[in-house]
Design a protein around this motif. Sequence first.
Motif, PDB file in Angstrom:
ATOM      1  N   GLY A   2       8.194  56.180  74.528  1.00 26.65           N
ATOM      2  CA  GLY A   2       8.531  54.940  73.853  1.00 26.65           C
ATOM      3  C   GLY A   2       8.806  53.762  74.753  1.00 26.65           C
ATOM      4  N   HIS A   3       8.089  53.695  75.885  1.00 27.26           N
ATOM      5  CA  HIS A   3       8.298  52.599  76.838  1.00 27.26           C
ATOM      6  C   HIS A   3       7.268  51.476  76.705  1.00 27.26           C
ATOM      7  CE1 HIS A   3      11.550  54.632  78.804  1.00 27.26           C
ATOM      8  NE2 HIS A   3      10.810  55.701  79.041  1.00 27.26           N
ATOM      9  N   GLY A   4       6.315  51.601  75.796  1.00 27.49           N
ATOM     10  CA  GLY A   4       5.346  50.535  75.621  1.00 27.49           C
ATOM     11  C   GLY A   4       3.989  51.050  75.198  1.00 27.49           C
ATOM     12  N   ILE A   5       3.012  50.153  75.252  1.00 24.01           N
ATOM     13  CA  ILE A   5       1.625  50.479  74.902  1.00 24.01           C
ATOM     14  C   ILE A   5       0.870  50.877  76.166  1.00 24.01           C
ATOM     15  CG2 ILE A   5      -0.524  49.588  73.919  1.00 24.01           C
ATOM     16  CD1 ILE A   5       1.096  47.607  72.306  1.00 24.01           C
ATOM     17  N   ALA A   6       0.054  51.918  76.044  1.00 23.51           N
ATOM     18  CA  ALA A   6      -0.744  52.376  77.181  1.00 23.51           C
ATOM     19  C   ALA A   6      -2.227  52.330  76.835  1.00 23.51           C
ATOM     20  CB  ALA A   6      -0.345  53.791  77.587  1.00 23.51           C
ATOM     21  N   HIS A   7      -3.024  52.040  77.841  1.00 23.66           N
ATOM     22  CA  HIS A   7      -4.485  52.008  77.711  1.00 23.66           C
ATOM     23  C   HIS A   7      -5.004  53.301  78.324  1.00 23.66           C
ATOM     24  CE1 HIS A   7      -8.494  49.778  78.490  1.00 23.66           C
ATOM     25  NE2 HIS A   7      -8.329  49.879  77.182  1.00 23.66           N
ATOM     26  N   LEU A   8      -5.444  54.243  77.479  1.00 26.77           N
ATOM     27  CA  LEU A   8      -5.728  55.594  77.937  1.00 26.77           C
ATOM     28  C   LEU A   8      -7.114  56.057  77.495  1.00 26.77           C
ATOM     29  CD1 LEU A   8      -2.354  57.208  76.805  1.00 26.77           C
ATOM     30  CD2 LEU A   8      -2.943  56.490  79.134  1.00 26.77           C
ATOM     31  N   PRO A   9      -7.723  56.961  78.251  1.00 30.12           N
ATOM     32  CA  PRO A   9      -8.975  57.573  77.795  1.00 30.12           C
ATOM     33  C   PRO A   9      -8.700  58.469  76.591  1.00 30.12           C
ATOM     34  CG  PRO A   9      -8.228  58.601  79.838  1.00 30.12           C
ATOM     35  CD  PRO A   9      -7.347  57.427  79.606  1.00 30.12           C
ATOM     36  N   SER A  10      -9.629  58.511  75.673  1.00 32.77           N
ATOM     37  CA  SER A  10      -9.427  59.244  74.424  1.00 32.77           C
ATOM     38  C   SER A  10      -9.177  60.723  74.666  1.00 32.77           C
ATOM     39  CB  SER A  10     -10.645  59.055  73.509  1.00 32.77           C
ATOM     40  OG  SER A  10     -11.846  59.408  74.197  1.00 32.77           O
ATOM     41  N   TRP A  11      -9.827  61.314  75.678  1.00 31.08           N
ATOM     42  CA  TRP A  11      -9.637  62.746  75.927  1.00 31.08           C
ATOM     43  C   TRP A  11      -8.227  63.063  76.398  1.00 31.08           C
ATOM     44  CZ3 TRP A  11      -8.227  63.337  80.974  1.00 31.08           C
ATOM     45  CH2 TRP A  11      -8.679  62.388  81.895  1.00 31.08           C
ATOM     46  N   LEU A  12      -7.567  62.114  77.043  1.00 28.66           N
ATOM     47  CA  LEU A  12      -6.206  62.344  77.518  1.00 28.66           C
ATOM     48  C   LEU A  12      -5.187  62.232  76.389  1.00 28.66           C
ATOM     49  CD1 LEU A  12      -4.141  62.811  79.742  1.00 28.66           C
ATOM     50  CD2 LEU A  12      -4.271  60.370  80.297  1.00 28.66           C
ATOM     51  N   ALA A  13      -5.466  61.355  75.428  1.00 28.47           N
ATOM     52  CA  ALA A  13      -4.507  61.098  74.352  1.00 28.47           C
ATOM     53  C   ALA A  13      -4.684  62.027  73.155  1.00 28.47           C
ATOM     54  CB  ALA A  13      -4.632  59.645  73.893  1.00 28.47           C
ATOM     55  N   ARG A  14      -5.741  62.830  73.118  1.00 27.97           N
ATOM     56  CA  ARG A  14      -6.092  63.517  71.886  1.00 27.97           C
ATOM     57  C   ARG A  14      -5.013  64.491  71.403  1.00 27.97           C
ATOM     58  NH1 ARG A  14      -9.722  66.147  75.550  1.00 27.97           N
ATOM     59  NH2 ARG A  14      -9.360  68.397  75.682  1.00 27.97           N
ATOM     60  N   HIS A  15      -4.372  65.233  72.305  1.00 27.03           N
ATOM     61  CA  HIS A  15      -3.355  66.197  71.877  1.00 27.03           C
ATOM     62  C   HIS A  15      -2.111  65.482  71.337  1.00 27.03           C
ATOM     63  CE1 HIS A  15      -5.708  69.521  73.228  1.00 27.03           C
ATOM     64  NE2 HIS A  15      -5.627  69.205  74.522  1.00 27.03           N
ATOM     65  N   ALA A  16      -1.671  64.431  72.043  1.00 29.06           N
ATOM     66  CA  ALA A  16      -0.513  63.665  71.576  1.00 29.06           C
ATOM     67  C   ALA A  16      -0.824  62.976  70.251  1.00 29.06           C
ATOM     68  CB  ALA A  16      -0.099  62.643  72.632  1.00 29.06           C
ATOM     69  N   LEU A  17      -2.075  62.554  70.072  1.00 29.64           N
ATOM     70  CA  LEU A  17      -2.504  61.931  68.820  1.00 29.64           C
ATOM     71  C   LEU A  17      -2.461  62.952  67.681  1.00 29.64           C
ATOM     72  CD1 LEU A  17      -3.625  59.062  68.061  1.00 29.64           C
ATOM     73  CD2 LEU A  17      -5.905  60.063  68.248  1.00 29.64           C
ATOM     74  N   ARG A  18      -2.959  64.146  67.968  1.00 27.80           N
ATOM     75  CA  ARG A  18      -2.967  65.221  66.960  1.00 27.80           C
ATOM     76  C   ARG A  18      -1.552  65.631  66.559  1.00 27.80           C
ATOM     77  NH1 ARG A  18      -4.476  70.548  69.664  1.00 27.80           N
ATOM     78  NH2 ARG A  18      -2.326  70.164  70.352  1.00 27.80           N
ATOM     79  N   ASP A  19      -0.645  65.657  67.552  1.00 31.43           N
ATOM     80  CA  ASP A  19       0.727  66.104  67.293  1.00 31.43           C
ATOM     81  C   ASP A  19       1.633  64.994  66.773  1.00 31.43           C
ATOM     82  OD1 ASP A  19      -0.097  68.553  68.222  1.00 31.43           O
ATOM     83  OD2 ASP A  19       0.719  68.276  70.245  1.00 31.43           O
ATOM     84  N   GLY A  20       1.097  63.788  66.606  1.00 36.92           N
ATOM     85  CA  GLY A  20       1.887  62.690  66.081  1.00 36.92           C
ATOM     86  C   GLY A  20       2.793  62.028  67.105  1.00 36.92           C
ATOM     87  N   GLN A  21       2.612  62.353  68.385  1.00 39.63           N
ATOM     88  CA  GLN A  21       3.428  61.730  69.431  1.00 39.63           C
ATOM     89  C   GLN A  21       2.928  60.334  69.787  1.00 39.63           C
ATOM     90  OE1 GLN A  21       2.816  65.088  72.204  1.00 39.63           O
ATOM     91  NE2 GLN A  21       5.048  65.197  72.315  1.00 39.63           N
ATOM     92  N   LEU A  22       1.643  60.099  69.569  1.00 45.01           N
ATOM     93  CA  LEU A  22       1.044  58.792  69.809  1.00 45.01           C
ATOM     94  C   LEU A  22       0.238  58.367  68.589  1.00 45.01           C
ATOM     95  CD1 LEU A  22      -0.289  59.018  73.500  1.00 45.01           C
ATOM     96  CD2 LEU A  22       1.730  57.764  72.692  1.00 45.01           C
ATOM     97  N   VAL A  23       0.094  57.065  68.456  1.00 46.18           N
ATOM     98  CA  VAL A  23      -0.735  56.469  67.414  1.00 46.18           C
ATOM     99  C   VAL A  23      -1.676  55.482  68.088  1.00 46.18           C
ATOM    100  CG1 VAL A  23      -0.734  54.983  65.363  1.00 46.18           C
ATOM    101  CG2 VAL A  23       1.058  56.702  65.665  1.00 46.18           C
ATOM    102  N   ARG A  24      -2.915  55.480  67.653  1.00 42.66           N
ATOM    103  CA  ARG A  24      -3.844  54.494  68.199  1.00 42.66           C
ATOM    104  C   ARG A  24      -3.596  53.143  67.543  1.00 42.66           C
ATOM    105  NH1 ARG A  24     -10.464  54.359  67.892  1.00 42.66           N
ATOM    106  NH2 ARG A  24     -10.641  52.249  68.777  1.00 42.66           N
ATOM    107  N   VAL A  25      -3.515  52.093  68.335  1.00 39.63           N
ATOM    108  CA  VAL A  25      -3.299  50.746  67.805  1.00 39.63           C
ATOM    109  C   VAL A  25      -4.551  49.901  68.028  1.00 39.63           C
ATOM    110  CG1 VAL A  25      -0.812  50.887  68.170  1.00 39.63           C
ATOM    111  CG2 VAL A  25      -2.254  49.921  69.960  1.00 39.63           C
ATOM    112  N   LEU A  26      -4.682  48.863  67.220  1.00 38.29           N
ATOM    113  CA  LEU A  26      -5.842  47.966  67.267  1.00 38.29           C
ATOM    114  C   LEU A  26      -7.150  48.760  67.244  1.00 38.29           C
ATOM    115  CD1 LEU A  26      -4.686  45.261  69.867  1.00 38.29           C
ATOM    116  CD2 LEU A  26      -4.830  45.052  67.382  1.00 38.29           C
ATOM    117  N   GLN A  27      -7.289  49.598  66.228  1.00 40.58           N
ATOM    118  CA  GLN A  27      -8.455  50.480  66.155  1.00 40.58           C
ATOM    119  C   GLN A  27      -9.762  49.721  65.989  1.00 40.58           C
ATOM    120  OE1 GLN A  27      -8.208  54.050  63.858  1.00 40.58           O
ATOM    121  NE2 GLN A  27      -5.970  54.058  63.833  1.00 40.58           N
TER     122      GLN A  27
END
Length: 306
Positions: A240-265
Amino acid sequence: MSLNASQQLKDIPVFVTAVEAGSFAEAAERLHLTRSAVGKTIARLEDRLGVRLFHRTTRSQQLTADGSLFYERCLRALEEIRMATDMLESGKQQVSGRLRVAVSVLFGRMCVAPVLTQLVTQHPELTLEFSFSDRLVDLVEDGFDLAIRNGTLADRADLIARPVATHYMHLYAAPHWLARYGAPQSLDDLADLPGLIYKYSNGPKAWQFAQPDGRIREILPPHRILMDDLQALADAAIAGHGIAHLPSWLARHALRDGQLVRVLQHHEGISHVAHAVWRKTPHLPPKIRAAVDLLVDQLEVRVNPR
């Protein structure tokens, strides 16, 4: 072949490695030998040839004129041996031998290795050796059969490259962070929100977004956290320290588990093409062909799961 000739052939790779490594100590590390063993090999070779191959001091070593000439001829001989080996291997149906693969640390561990390790199950005579490093290796000098590289490739006439996957950069933030600060609705909103920034040696890396007219828009949001590790950036975003610009393969598990949300889709980040790269040769060894075919077949799905 006489014992003397056989020994000389064994000594030549040690000599070539000593030249390319720049020191006997570094050559010993690359060859998994002691420094003393490397020194004795060079001394034995010099005694057999009747010439000095190196000018040696306590701090440095440099090739003599005879050493430079011998080194060039050794490179040609080793290349001929490699080409002959490749030619014979390409005539076999069985995938065998040792396959040395160079990959970047994070992408290699999360995406490439899980795909390529299947080769040892499919081909019992194959040995697979990975090197995980973000350093740009030289396939010829460092002795790798295959490298997986992201982004733009240098134009090299001695290398072959084949696209094996495309991955995309997106913006991600933790749900509790978005609840506190609000989700940005446009790229302009990023100017007022804290970003988590990747830092190169020459400074922070701006976020890049593809525009409808084909141009690239760069944005560097306000930031107080900079890191040179993508996983650390992802962890900071989850915390919860801010917005990060990440490759989709790195964020996929956190996205699936609800730890991250994609913004400005509706705003696409730029894409990066991953290439398999190998040395140009008249006869492609079956072990390289098998590895590249497997990457083409499976890596895209792992990088961008549906």
